[in-house]
Scaffold this motif. Structure first.
Motif, PDB file in Angstrom:
ATOM      1  N   ARG A   1       2.307  66.420 -18.484  1.00 42.07           N
ATOM      2  CA  ARG A   1       2.164  66.627 -19.929  1.00 42.07           C
ATOM      3  C   ARG A   1       1.921  68.101 -20.243  1.00 42.07           C
ATOM      4  N   LEU A   2       1.088  68.699 -19.436  1.00 49.04           N
ATOM      5  CA  LEU A   2       0.759  70.116 -19.640  1.00 49.04           C
ATOM      6  C   LEU A   2       2.016  70.980 -19.538  1.00 49.04           C
ATOM      7  N   ARG A   3       2.832  70.611 -18.473  1.00 50.73           N
ATOM      8  CA  ARG A   3       4.054  71.382 -18.275  1.00 50.73           C
ATOM      9  C   ARG A   3       4.968  71.265 -19.512  1.00 50.73           C
ATOM     10  N   ALA A   4       5.079  69.996 -20.003  1.00 49.95           N
ATOM     11  CA  ALA A   4       5.927  69.763 -21.182  1.00 49.95           C
ATOM     12  C   ALA A   4       5.422  70.591 -22.356  1.00 49.95           C
ATOM     13  N   THR A   5       4.096  70.564 -22.542  1.00 53.71           N
ATOM     14  CA  THR A   5       3.504  71.324 -23.652  1.00 53.71           C
ATOM     15  C   THR A   5       3.805  72.808 -23.489  1.00 53.71           C
ATOM     16  N   MET A   6       3.668  73.285 -22.228  1.00 51.85           N
ATOM     17  CA  MET A   6       3.927  74.712 -21.983  1.00 51.85           C
ATOM     18  C   MET A   6       5.374  75.068 -22.345  1.00 51.85           C
ATOM     19  N   GLU A   7       6.295  74.169 -21.902  1.00 55.22           N
ATOM     20  CA  GLU A   7       7.715  74.425 -22.198  1.00 55.22           C
ATOM     21  C   GLU A   7       7.967  74.488 -23.685  1.00 55.22           C
ATOM     22  N   ARG A   8       7.350  73.511 -24.385  1.00 57.27           N
ATOM     23  CA  ARG A   8       7.549  73.460 -25.849  1.00 57.27           C
ATOM     24  C   ARG A   8       7.037  74.763 -26.472  1.00 57.27           C
TER      25      ARG A   8
ATOM     26  N   LEU B   1       9.125  77.411 -28.611  1.00 56.04           N
ATOM     27  CA  LEU B   1       8.717  77.798 -29.969  1.00 56.04           C
ATOM     28  C   LEU B   1       8.545  79.311 -30.072  1.00 56.04           C
ATOM     29  N   GLU B   2       7.971  79.885 -29.011  1.00 56.20           N
ATOM     30  CA  GLU B   2       7.784  81.342 -29.024  1.00 56.20           C
ATOM     31  C   GLU B   2       9.113  82.068 -29.087  1.00 56.20           C
ATOM     32  N   ALA B   3      10.076  81.568 -28.287  1.00 60.68           N
ATOM     33  CA  ALA B   3      11.408  82.188 -28.272  1.00 60.68           C
ATOM     34  C   ALA B   3      12.037  82.107 -29.658  1.00 60.68           C
ATOM     35  N   ALA B   4      11.914  80.894 -30.284  1.00 58.83           N
ATOM     36  CA  ALA B   4      12.487  80.703 -31.623  1.00 58.83           C
ATOM     37  C   ALA B   4      11.861  81.676 -32.609  1.00 58.83           C
ATOM     38  N   LEU B   5      10.544  81.826 -32.500  1.00 52.87           N
ATOM     39  CA  LEU B   5       9.817  82.723 -33.404  1.00 52.87           C
ATOM     40  C   LEU B   5      10.319  84.155 -33.247  1.00 52.87           C
TER      41      LEU B   5
END
Ligand code: ADP
Ligand code: MG
Length: 966
Positions: free
Chosen positions: A877-884, A888-892
């Motif tokens: 779950r942590l990994r998934a959260t990190m990826e998300r 999001l950072e890239a999109a920003l």
């Protein structure tokens, strides 16, 4: 004309123009220019037919023409200008009128001669050179002269004057001023003060000419263009005013209509052009013939404008432009004839001067004297007449000599105006001059009216055209609308059907929708339930997480506690060690107790060992049973294979038997056929027998024999059939038997198969059980090993404890030996007993602690395992959260970059617009009103001078006035 003007202007104010110097007769100057053969002519194989015999002679087709000058094809523009036009500049600046016009067929070089290539110092024509020369002259003239120059530019097309400096003026009329000088009324006049300004005017005019027509070349060959420079000068010292007009005319092509093959409107144009050109020819012919009665100037606008240039007060140069090609020979000849005629015309030129009051006075006195003298003479003449009437004769000496008077009267410097020839206005024979005046005025008025009517007609025509166009467009629109309407109606019909279909579809859809809605509701309910479940799960998760946290806390807490306990344990042990010094006996007891415990543990271990052994035994027995089973299975399989073989054999036998039965059947059939045939023969024979009764006797024997044979045959046959039937029965029995056996075998096989399946399942059950048992055994083995390890460690610890005990005992014994008195011993023993009690309590306390600790440890181990299970999930779950988060950072980042780019672009656009607006404002400012600045002769000025050009240092400013008229 000039004199006529002077005679009228006697009564007018002092500012009017009139000749001051004696008018002089001046023949029109005619020069001839031949251009080189052009490429088209060369290609067409035209020959060069002109022969240049002399500087002013040209021979063509054996005919010799003499002009003031003949320019060969290689003559430069400069040469043409110098010889044909240069002198006119001085004349115009001295107050004379001047005219230069080019005559010739299309593409004979008229425009080339008049304009040439503007701005090219070598190839420029007469107009630019004249303009430059005028200004150069002004700059070299007396300082006290002030000049005013204005330009007009118009063209005559289809006998309509079109202003080239104002495209709205399309039909100007020609008028006469007070001095009977013709001018184009309403033509735009531009004040100019430098050659550049004049060129600008010319360019403007030319561009307007371009706008007006599509085909410039054709248009220019059908229209006359007139460029007029009007120079006015004033001497600031003596207020003497001079004015000169210079007409520079590029005529339309003089070719014949037939040659161009013109039709329709083009023909109309050509006729019109030819009309004005023929009017010009007529005027020139009339002037050449010396006809003084009527010169048809009024036949066309062109001749009206050139009235003053042809036989009037102007220095005129006609440039005859010719093609040297044999193809154009007739045109060239007619052009040359025109030139020759023109050459004979004499103009009467005089300076246009505006007289001062004193001059007028002087002239008045002179005229008064003359009148008095003439009056005296008239009186004398009347007296003589009286005498003649009375019948007296008057001697020759007494007769009044009018000739003498008329010859003597005018002073040599000022010829009497009446004596100047070549004025058509003077020659009116029967009509009195007043009436003539009146008639001309009426003519002018009519002219005006005609132009107005023409304009009106034009306007109406335009309106009519517009209306017609409107009507046609509206008709087209109507048709279109009609079509549209029918189309729409058709569409409407189609749409109605469609609507019906759509309604049906809608109904279906509504039904579907209801269903779907119901489904959706169900789904939403499900969804809600799931949601609830999810929330529950979430809550559970949360609680578990919190539990985990608490457990973690607890574990850390327990660890701490354990550590503390261990520390306290060690301390206790230490204390015990110290305390143990005395109570040795008790300790020995304790040791025994421990030993007992150990023995109990040993017993337990032995028990487990035996249990394990039992299990192993069972395992082996089970393995044995399995092998037995396997053996059995193999046997069964063998049996099965044998049965199958047997089955196959019996089947083969069955098929063989079937074949034999078939064979027997066929044999039976053959025999039956035989019987039938024999029967048939029998009947035949019987018939024969009945037919022939005569041969009865002979036949009876035969018949008997036959019957016998038949009988034998029948018996044989019967037997055979019986045999066969028996055989068949036997075979059938065999078949049935075999069938039974096969059935039995099949049953057996079935049974065997069932048995086999059962065994197999049993076997798989057993193998799984075995597997389980093996696993259990392994576990046991592991447990045994562990136990062994434990045993070893326990024994080791025991050994160390024993050692310790021994050490203690030794130590105590040593101490005891060292102790002083035996009598204290009883006391010490009592004390020991108290100490051992305390120790027992402590030990029990420690034991309970140890138990608790082991429990806690076990719990912790379990928790740890659970947590380990949870860990990968949480990590995932942590990994998934990190990826998300990363995504999001890239999109920003991207969004930020895009915004930056947009901002830059916007900034650039804003700057650009600002710059454009600034430029526009600047441009607008530069188009503001200009202030006129007069220039003076003798001071070449490099700046552009809007209007007044003036000699000396006068700086009177005046503003531009366009469209101003005299
Ligand atoms: P027009 O005005 O009489 O119809 P243009 O002046 O337009 O004829 O001349 C037609 C062509 O012949 C132009 O291309 C022009 O350059 C050329 N041309 C005319 N006269 C000469 C000349 N004397 N030398 C060289 N080319 C000439
Ligand atoms: Mg031309």
């Amino acid at each position: 004309m000039a004199l006529n003007a002077s005679s009228i202007s006697l009564s007018t104010s002092a500012v009017e123009q009139r000749p001051a110097d004696p008018p002089a007769e001046d023949a029109i100057k005619v020069v001839c220019r031949f251009r080189p053969l052009n490429t088209a002519e060369v290609k067409a194989g035209s020959k060069f037919v002109a022969k240049f015999t002399d500087e002013n002679c040209i021979t063509i087709g054996g005919k010799v023409y003499v002009f003031d000058k003949v320019f060969k094809p290689d003559s430069t523009q400069e040469r043409v200008y110098d010889d044909a036009a240069k002198s006119i500049v001085k004349d115009v600046l001295c107050g004379y009128n001047g005219t230069i016009f080019a005559y010739g067929q299309t593409s004979s070089g008229k425009t080339h001669t008049m304009e040439g290539v503007m701005g090219d110092s070598d190839m420029q024509g007469i107009i630019p050179r004249i303009v430059n020369d005028i200004f150069n002259h002004i700059y070299s003239m007396d300082e006290n002269l002030e000049f005013h120059l204005k330009c007009s530019y118009y063209e005559i097309y289809l006998d309509k004057i079109r202003d080239l400096l104002d495209v709205t003026k399309v039909n100007l009329s020609v008028h006469e001023d007070k001095n009977r000088i013709t001018y184009v009324k309403g033509a735009t006049e531009r004040f100019v003060s430098s050659p550049e300004e004049v060129f600008e005017v010319i360019e403007e005019g030319k561009s307007n000419r371009h706008i007006a027509v599509t085909n410039m070349n054709e248009h220019s060959s059908r229209s006359h263009s007139v460029f007029l420079i009007h120079v006015k000068q004033e001497n600031l010292e003596n207020q003497k005013k001079l004015s000169g007009k210079l007409y520079l005319v590029d005529l339309a092509g003089s070719e014949k209509v037939s040659k161009t093959g013109a039709e329709g409107q083009v023909l109309d144009e050509a006729k019109n052009i030819n009309k004005s050109l023929s009017a010009l020819g007529n005027v020139i012919s009339a002037l050449a013939e010396g006809v003084r009665t009527h010169i048809p100037y009024r036949d066309s606008k062109l001749t009206r404008i050139l009235q003053e240039s042809l036989g009037g007060n102007a220095r005129t140069t006609i440039i005859i432009c010719c093609s040297p090609a044999s193809f154009n020979e007739s045109e060239t000849k007619s052009t040359l004839d025109f030139g020759r005629r023109a050459k004979t015309i004499k103009n009467v030129v005089s300076v246009n001067e505006e007289l001062t009051a004193e001059e007028w006075k002087r002239r008045y006195e002179r005229e008064k004297d003359k009148v008095a003298r003439l009056r005296g003479k008239l009186e004398k003449a009347e007296e003589e007449l009286e005498r003649w009437r009375k019948g007296e004769t008057v001697s020759a000496e007494e007769q009044v000599s009018l000739k003498d008077e008329s010859a003597a009267a005018p002073t040599p410097s000022e010829p009497a105006p009446q004596l100047v020839p070549a004025k058509p206005t003077m020659v009116a024979s029967s009509i009195s001059s007043d009436e003539q005046e009146r008639l001309y005025q009426q003519l002018d008025e009519k002219d005006e009216e005609i132009t107005q009517q023409c304009q009106m007609v034009e306007k109406l025509k335009e309106q009519l055209m517009e209306q017609e166009e409107l009507i046609s467009t509206s008709r087209r629109d109507y048709e279109k609308l009609q079509q549209e309407m029918s189309r729409i109606q058709a569409e409407n019909e189609a749409a109605k059907d469609e609507v019906k279909e759509v309604l049906q579809a809608l109904e279906e859809l509504a039904l579907n929708y209801d269903q779907k809605a119901g489904e959706a509701e169900g789904k939403t309910r499900e969804f809600d339930v799931l949601n609830e479940e999810l929330t529950q799960k979430q809550a559970q998760l949360n609680s578990t997480l919190s539990d985990l946290q608490t457990l973690k806390d607890m574990s850390s807490h327990q660890k701490k506690k354990t550590n503390e306990m261990l520390a306290s344990l060690l301390m206790d042990l230490n204390e015990i060690g110290q305390a143990i010094g005395a109570p040795l006996v008790e300790n020995i007891k304790l040791g025994e107790k421990v030993e007992e415990e150990f023995t109990a543990a040993r017993l337990l271990v032995a028990k487990t060992k035996t249990e394990v052994k039992n299990l192993v035994h069972r395992c082996t027995s089970l393995e044995n049973t399995q092998t037995d089973c396997n053996k059995k299975i193999d046997e069964y399989e063998k049996n099965l294979a044998e049965c199958r073989l047997k089955l196959a054999q019996t089947e083969g036998r069955i098929t063989a038997l079937q074949e034999t039965s078939k064979e027997i059947e066929s044999r039976k059939r053959a025999l039956e056929e035989q019987v039938d045939s024999l029967n048939h023969e029998c009947t035949r024979l019987r018939a024969q027998e009945s037919l022939g009764p005569a041969t009865a006797q002979a036949d009876t024997t035969v018949k008997e024999a036959l019957e016998k044979q038949l009988e034998q045959n029948r018996e044989q046959h019967q037997k055979q059939v019986q045999n066969l039937r028996d055989e068949i029965d036997a075979k059938q029995a065999v078949i049935d038997q075999l069938r039974d056996t096969t059935q039995k075998l099949a049953c057996q096989q079935q049974q065997l198969q069932d048995d086999y399946g059962k065994l197999k399942s049993e076997e798989s059950d057993r193998s799984s059980k075995l597997q389980q048992l093996i696993l259990a055994q392994e576990k046991r083995e592991q447990a045994r090993k562990d136990l062994n390890g434990l045993q070893e460690t326990v024994s080791k610890e025991l050994q160390t404890l024993l050692n310790l005990r021994k050490m203690f005992v030794n130590d105590l014994q040593n101490r005891m030996k060292k102790s002083v008195g035996f009598e204290h011993a009883s006391l010490e023993v009592a004390e020991d007993a108290g100490g051992s009690l305390a120790q027992k309590q402590k030990i029990s306390f420690l034991e309970t602690n140890l138990e608790q600790l082991t429990k806690v440890h076990k719990q912790l181990v379990r928790d740890n395992a659970d947590l380990r299970c949870e860990l990968p999930k949480l990590e995932k779950r942590l990994r998934a959260t990190m990826e998300r988060v990363k995504a999001l950072e890239a999109a920003l980042r991207e969004a930020k970059e895009g915004a930056m780019r947009d901002r830059k672009r916007y900034q650039y656009e804003v700057d650009r617009i600002k710059e454009a607006v600034r430029q526009k404002n600047l441009a607008r400012r530069s188009h503001a009103a200009q202030i006129a600045k007069p220039i003076r002769a003798g001071q070449p000025q490099h700046v552009t001078h809007p209007i007044g050009i003036r000699g000396g240092g006068g700086m009177t400013a005046s503003t531009i006035k366009n469209g101003a008229n005299d």
